[in-house]
Enzyme design. Structure first.
Site, PDB file in Angstrom:
ATOM      1  CG  HIS A 298      -0.720   1.018  -4.527  1.00 30.81           C
ATOM      2  ND1 HIS A 298      -0.432   0.635  -5.820  1.00 30.81           N
ATOM      3  CD2 HIS A 298      -1.334  -0.053  -3.946  1.00 30.81           C
ATOM      4  CE1 HIS A 298      -0.848  -0.607  -6.013  1.00 30.81           C
ATOM      5  NE2 HIS A 298      -1.385  -1.053  -4.890  1.00 30.81           N
TER       6      HIS A 298
ATOM      7  CD  GLU B 289      -2.879  -1.068  -0.026  1.00 34.59           C
ATOM      8  OE1 GLU B 289      -3.081   0.024  -0.576  1.00 34.59           O
ATOM      9  OE2 GLU B 289      -3.368  -2.133  -0.441  1.00 34.59           O
TER      10      GLU B 289
END
Length: 226
Positions: free
Chosen positions: A26, A23
């Site tokens: 990203h 995550e």
């Protein structure tokens, strides 16, 4: 109880590292390409508490495990990305989406390389260290392969939306609100229905396991573990 506690101790750390780096990657790439939404919300971080989704990371995998589901999966809290802020929205969306699976493959490669350091680990910690590395290797590969399924909001779905011609990309992008239901149907409900009918309908899981096996063998070969 001891076996259970040991099992938890060799799974929790690899899982937390895998989803946290996924995550954060990203958000990091999105910021580099013009969108600082995740950065302002404190999501470009290696603090796992910022990425854990109570339902997707804890409850859903637990329920599937207890129900002896044919396929176990979960998800972290998605990093918010405003694609309109990206300098080249369609193309940059592809890079942002790829960042998560790519970092997972890098982590899996690092774990495989770390196998070579096992002779230097104290005997008392050798088994625990090996099990953590093995699980880190497997988890990161599975996470990368699973997320590259071409179904929004998975990373593979966003890559497909960014690369396909607009007449195909638009209807695919509209599936995003229903993506999780589609996944549950393909990975859990369809195999259960097939079992009741005496048919093997576990096609998607079979494809994922096959692809995962190829990547495992490739990384073991590349890192000199064969």
């Amino acid at each position: 109880m001891n076996v259970s506690l040991y099992g938890i101790s060799v799974w929790v750390l690899p899982v937390l590292i895998a989803i946290t780096f996924h995550e954060a990657a990203h958000g990091f790439v999105a910021r580099r390409l013009g969108d600082d939404t995740a950065w302002k919300l404190g999501r470009v971080t290696f603090n796992p508490l910022k990425h854990i989704d109570p339902f997707g990371t804890i409850i859903l995998p637990g329920v599937l495990l207890l129900a002896q589901s044919p396929f176990l999966f979960g998800y972290a809290k998605p990093v918010p990305v405003n694609f309109r802020n990206l300098r080249h929205p369609r193309l940059d969306m592809v890079w942002v989406a790829l960042a998560g699976p790519v970092i997972n493959i890098i982590l899996a490669t690092a774990a495989a390389l770390a196998f070579h350091a096992m002779p230097f680990v104290p005997a008392g910690a050798a088994q625990w260290t090996f099990d953590n590395l093995k699980n880190a290797f497997l988890i990161n590969i599975v996470l990368a392969i699973f997320n590259m399924m071409p179904i929004p909001p998975l990373d593979g779905g966003r890559v497909a939306v960014g690369l396909l011609p607009r007449p195909l990309a638009y209807p695919l992008s509209r599936l995003e609100p229903y993506g999780m239901l589609i996944l549950i149907g393909l990975l859990i409900l369809l195999p259960m229905i097939g079992a009741q009918l005496g048919q093997n309908l576990d096609v998607i899981s079979t494809i994922l396991r096959t692809l995962t096996g190829y990547v495992i063998q490739a990384l073991l070969f590349i890192t000199g573990n064969t």
